[in-house]
Write a protein that holds these residues in place. Structure first.
Motif, PDB file in Angstrom:
ATOM      1  N   PHE A 100     -25.162  23.307  21.904  1.00  9.90           N
ATOM      2  CA  PHE A 100     -23.815  22.858  22.246  1.00  9.90           C
ATOM      3  C   PHE A 100     -22.936  22.858  20.996  1.00  9.90           C
ATOM      4  O   PHE A 100     -23.414  22.691  19.875  1.00  9.90           O
ATOM      5  CB  PHE A 100     -23.850  21.407  22.776  1.00  9.90           C
ATOM      6  N   TYR A 156     -19.293  20.741  19.924  1.00 11.05           N
ATOM      7  CA  TYR A 156     -18.294  19.753  20.269  1.00 11.05           C
ATOM      8  C   TYR A 156     -17.250  19.698  19.154  1.00 11.05           C
ATOM      9  O   TYR A 156     -17.557  19.914  17.993  1.00 11.05           O
ATOM     10  CB  TYR A 156     -18.916  18.356  20.408  1.00 11.05           C
ATOM     11  N   LEU A 167     -14.954  13.015  21.257  1.00  9.75           N
ATOM     12  CA  LEU A 167     -15.620  14.309  21.169  1.00  9.75           C
ATOM     13  C   LEU A 167     -15.295  15.136  22.403  1.00  9.75           C
ATOM     14  O   LEU A 167     -15.389  14.650  23.529  1.00  9.75           O
ATOM     15  CB  LEU A 167     -17.144  14.150  21.061  1.00  9.75           C
ATOM     16  N   PHE A 172     -16.204  18.563  24.518  1.00  8.49           N
ATOM     17  CA  PHE A 172     -17.207  19.593  24.734  1.00  8.49           C
ATOM     18  C   PHE A 172     -16.548  20.968  24.671  1.00  8.49           C
ATOM     19  O   PHE A 172     -15.506  21.199  25.296  1.00  8.49           O
ATOM     20  CB  PHE A 172     -17.855  19.369  26.104  1.00  8.49           C
ATOM     21  N   ARG A 217     -21.809  25.288  26.015  1.00  2.00           N
ATOM     22  CA  ARG A 217     -23.248  25.108  26.139  1.00  2.00           C
ATOM     23  C   ARG A 217     -23.881  26.486  26.309  1.00  2.00           C
ATOM     24  O   ARG A 217     -23.375  27.314  27.062  1.00  2.00           O
ATOM     25  CB  ARG A 217     -23.588  24.260  27.359  1.00  2.00           C
ATOM     26  N   TYR A 237     -37.601  14.962  25.484  1.00  2.00           N
ATOM     27  CA  TYR A 237     -37.685  13.603  24.950  1.00  2.00           C
ATOM     28  C   TYR A 237     -38.152  12.702  26.069  1.00  2.00           C
ATOM     29  O   TYR A 237     -37.571  12.698  27.128  1.00  2.00           O
ATOM     30  CB  TYR A 237     -36.295  13.176  24.460  1.00  2.00           C
ATOM     31  N   ARG A 279     -34.114  14.991  28.309  1.00  2.00           N
ATOM     32  CA  ARG A 279     -33.746  15.630  27.051  1.00  2.00           C
ATOM     33  C   ARG A 279     -32.622  14.852  26.381  1.00  2.00           C
ATOM     34  O   ARG A 279     -31.681  14.437  27.009  1.00  2.00           O
ATOM     35  CB  ARG A 279     -33.295  17.064  27.314  1.00  2.00           C
ATOM     36  N   TYR A 316     -29.588   4.952  26.467  1.00  2.00           N
ATOM     37  CA  TYR A 316     -29.069   5.795  27.525  1.00  2.00           C
ATOM     38  C   TYR A 316     -29.606   5.309  28.863  1.00  2.00           C
ATOM     39  O   TYR A 316     -30.626   4.615  28.938  1.00  2.00           O
ATOM     40  CB  TYR A 316     -29.388   7.269  27.291  1.00  2.00           C
ATOM     41  N   GLN A 333     -30.098   6.684  33.028  1.00  2.00           N
ATOM     42  CA  GLN A 333     -30.043   7.788  33.984  1.00  2.00           C
ATOM     43  C   GLN A 333     -29.527   7.343  35.342  1.00  2.00           C
ATOM     44  O   GLN A 333     -28.914   8.131  36.073  1.00  2.00           O
ATOM     45  CB  GLN A 333     -31.428   8.399  34.157  1.00  2.00           C
ATOM     46  N   LYS A 378     -34.331   2.995  25.496  1.00  2.00           N
ATOM     47  CA  LYS A 378     -33.933   2.921  24.100  1.00  2.00           C
ATOM     48  C   LYS A 378     -33.787   4.323  23.516  1.00  2.00           C
ATOM     49  O   LYS A 378     -34.545   5.228  23.828  1.00  2.00           O
ATOM     50  CB  LYS A 378     -34.974   2.145  23.294  1.00  2.00           C
ATOM     51  N   GLY A 379     -32.803   4.436  22.635  1.00  2.00           N
ATOM     52  CA  GLY A 379     -32.659   5.656  21.871  1.00  2.00           C
ATOM     53  C   GLY A 379     -33.322   5.502  20.512  1.00  2.00           C
ATOM     54  O   GLY A 379     -34.320   4.798  20.368  1.00  2.00           O
ATOM     55  N   VAL A 384     -29.307  13.777  32.886  1.00  2.00           N
ATOM     56  CA  VAL A 384     -29.767  13.759  31.518  1.00  2.00           C
ATOM     57  C   VAL A 384     -30.070  15.159  31.008  1.00  2.00           C
ATOM     58  O   VAL A 384     -29.814  15.487  29.866  1.00  2.00           O
ATOM     59  CB  VAL A 384     -31.017  12.880  31.364  1.00  2.00           C
ATOM     60  N   GLU A 385     -30.591  16.023  31.864  1.00  2.00           N
ATOM     61  CA  GLU A 385     -31.102  17.292  31.393  1.00  2.00           C
ATOM     62  C   GLU A 385     -30.020  18.335  31.159  1.00  2.00           C
ATOM     63  O   GLU A 385     -29.530  18.971  32.066  1.00  2.00           O
ATOM     64  CB  GLU A 385     -32.119  17.856  32.381  1.00  2.00           C
ATOM     65  N   ASN A 386     -29.646  18.478  29.911  1.00  2.00           N
ATOM     66  CA  ASN A 386     -28.875  19.626  29.458  1.00  2.00           C
ATOM     67  C   ASN A 386     -27.438  19.729  29.941  1.00  2.00           C
ATOM     68  O   ASN A 386     -26.764  20.691  29.628  1.00  2.00           O
ATOM     69  CB  ASN A 386     -29.590  20.933  29.837  1.00  2.00           C
ATOM     70  N   GLN A 387     -26.963  18.769  30.679  1.00  2.00           N
ATOM     71  CA  GLN A 387     -25.577  18.829  31.107  1.00  2.00           C
ATOM     72  C   GLN A 387     -24.661  18.372  29.974  1.00  2.00           C
ATOM     73  O   GLN A 387     -25.024  17.489  29.205  1.00  2.00           O
ATOM     74  CB  GLN A 387     -25.356  17.944  32.331  1.00  2.00           C
ATOM     75  N   PRO A 388     -23.498  18.966  29.842  1.00  5.26           N
ATOM     76  CA  PRO A 388     -22.585  18.524  28.783  1.00  5.26           C
ATOM     77  C   PRO A 388     -22.242  17.048  28.929  1.00  5.26           C
ATOM     78  O   PRO A 388     -22.084  16.546  30.040  1.00  5.26           O
ATOM     79  CB  PRO A 388     -21.348  19.395  29.010  1.00  5.26           C
ATOM     80  N   GLN A 389     -22.139  16.381  27.819  1.00  5.73           N
ATOM     81  CA  GLN A 389     -21.731  14.989  27.828  1.00  5.73           C
ATOM     82  C   GLN A 389     -20.228  14.904  27.599  1.00  5.73           C
ATOM     83  O   GLN A 389     -19.670  15.652  26.800  1.00  5.73           O
ATOM     84  CB  GLN A 389     -22.495  14.215  26.754  1.00  5.73           C
ATOM     85  N   PHE A 434     -17.091  12.324  26.532  1.00  9.25           N
ATOM     86  CA  PHE A 434     -16.996  11.153  25.676  1.00  9.25           C
ATOM     87  C   PHE A 434     -15.713  10.363  25.893  1.00  9.25           C
ATOM     88  O   PHE A 434     -14.672  10.921  26.265  1.00  9.25           O
ATOM     89  CB  PHE A 434     -17.057  11.586  24.210  1.00  9.25           C
TER      90      PHE A 434
END
Lengths: 117, 113
Positions: free
Chosen positions: A35, A37, A45, A47, A50, A98, A103, B48, B50, B57-58, B97-102, B104
């Motif tokens: 990614f 940003y 931030l 985006f 991706r 993770y 992830r 985080y 879901q 915890k991160g 959670v999996e790979n989608q753009p975040q 902010f």
């Protein structure tokens, strides 16, 4: 270990110059996502793109372009004809496995770009 | 317009005091995140979530707590156990959670008085 390196801490260019921001990553995953940003002075931030590990095609979006090369583990970002509004900190990030299938993002330290009039 | 709202923009904390940072999203995203950003550093994940009523915890969860009672809200409490709380805090959300753009929020800048 998974890692993202943005070797350029700060870059300063004059408006209308082209500029390339480097991103080098390390991962043992065969499937991963990269990614970019943008963080303007306001702090939020934004985006930009991706890219998954199976798609090595370069991408262009207006003045922005991205060069993904698995052979060198790089995902570089080029701004053509830079403008003052491009001034920001740019982050590259890698998604890794993770806690099972969940992830998280591994972030680079960012490159601060200053475009001067 | 859909988006993420963080409040307040600036927050000051006295020694030994807990403070809560607000994060609300109307994007109908399932996942939400809290990051801490220090000068010259990248983003570090604090917590985080879901789904509602679940969170993990991160990398730097010590001294922080969260709750996820509603899909739209993910408040972060900085407790007195966090010895160095001065930082810029960013909340994000994504469709999963999996790979989608975040996406902010604008962030909250926390300082110690």
């Amino acid at each position: 270990a998974q890692k993202v390196t943005q070797a350029q801490t700060e870059i300063s260019v004059v408006e209308k110059e082209d500029v390339t921001l480097d991103c080098v990553y390390e991962t043992r995953d065969t499937t991963y996502y990269l990614f970019w940003y943008k963080q303007p002075p306001s702090g939020e931030l934004v985006f930009l793109i991706r890219r998954n590990s199976f798609d090595e095609q370069n991408e262009i979006s207006g003045r922005y372009s991205w060069n993904f090369q698995k052979s060198t583990s790089s995902f570089n970002f080029t701004i053509t004809a830079s403008q003052v509004v491009d001034s920001a900190v740019y982050f590259c990030a890698l998604s890794e496995a993770y806690a099972g299938n969940n992830r998280k993002l591994i972030w680079g330290l960012g490159t601060s770009l200053a475009v001067n009039p | 317009d859909g988006g993420i709202t963080q409040s307040p923009k600036y927050l000051f904390r006295k020694e030994g005091q807990n403070v809560t940072l607000s994060c609300e999203q109307n994007l109908n995203h399932d996942a939400m995140y809290w990051y801490r950003q220090d000068p010259g550093q990248g983003l570090r994940l604090i917590y985080y979530s879901q789904i509602v009523n679940d969170f993990q915890k991160g990398d730097i969860a010590e001294g922080y707590s969260v709750s996820r009672e509603k899909k739209e809200s993910f408040p972060l409490t900085v407790t007195s156990a966090q010895k160095n709380p001065t930082a810029f805090y960013l909340c994000a959300s994504s469709r999963g959670v999996e790979n989608q753009p975040q996406h902010f929020g604008d962030g909250t800048r926390l300082s110690i008085l």
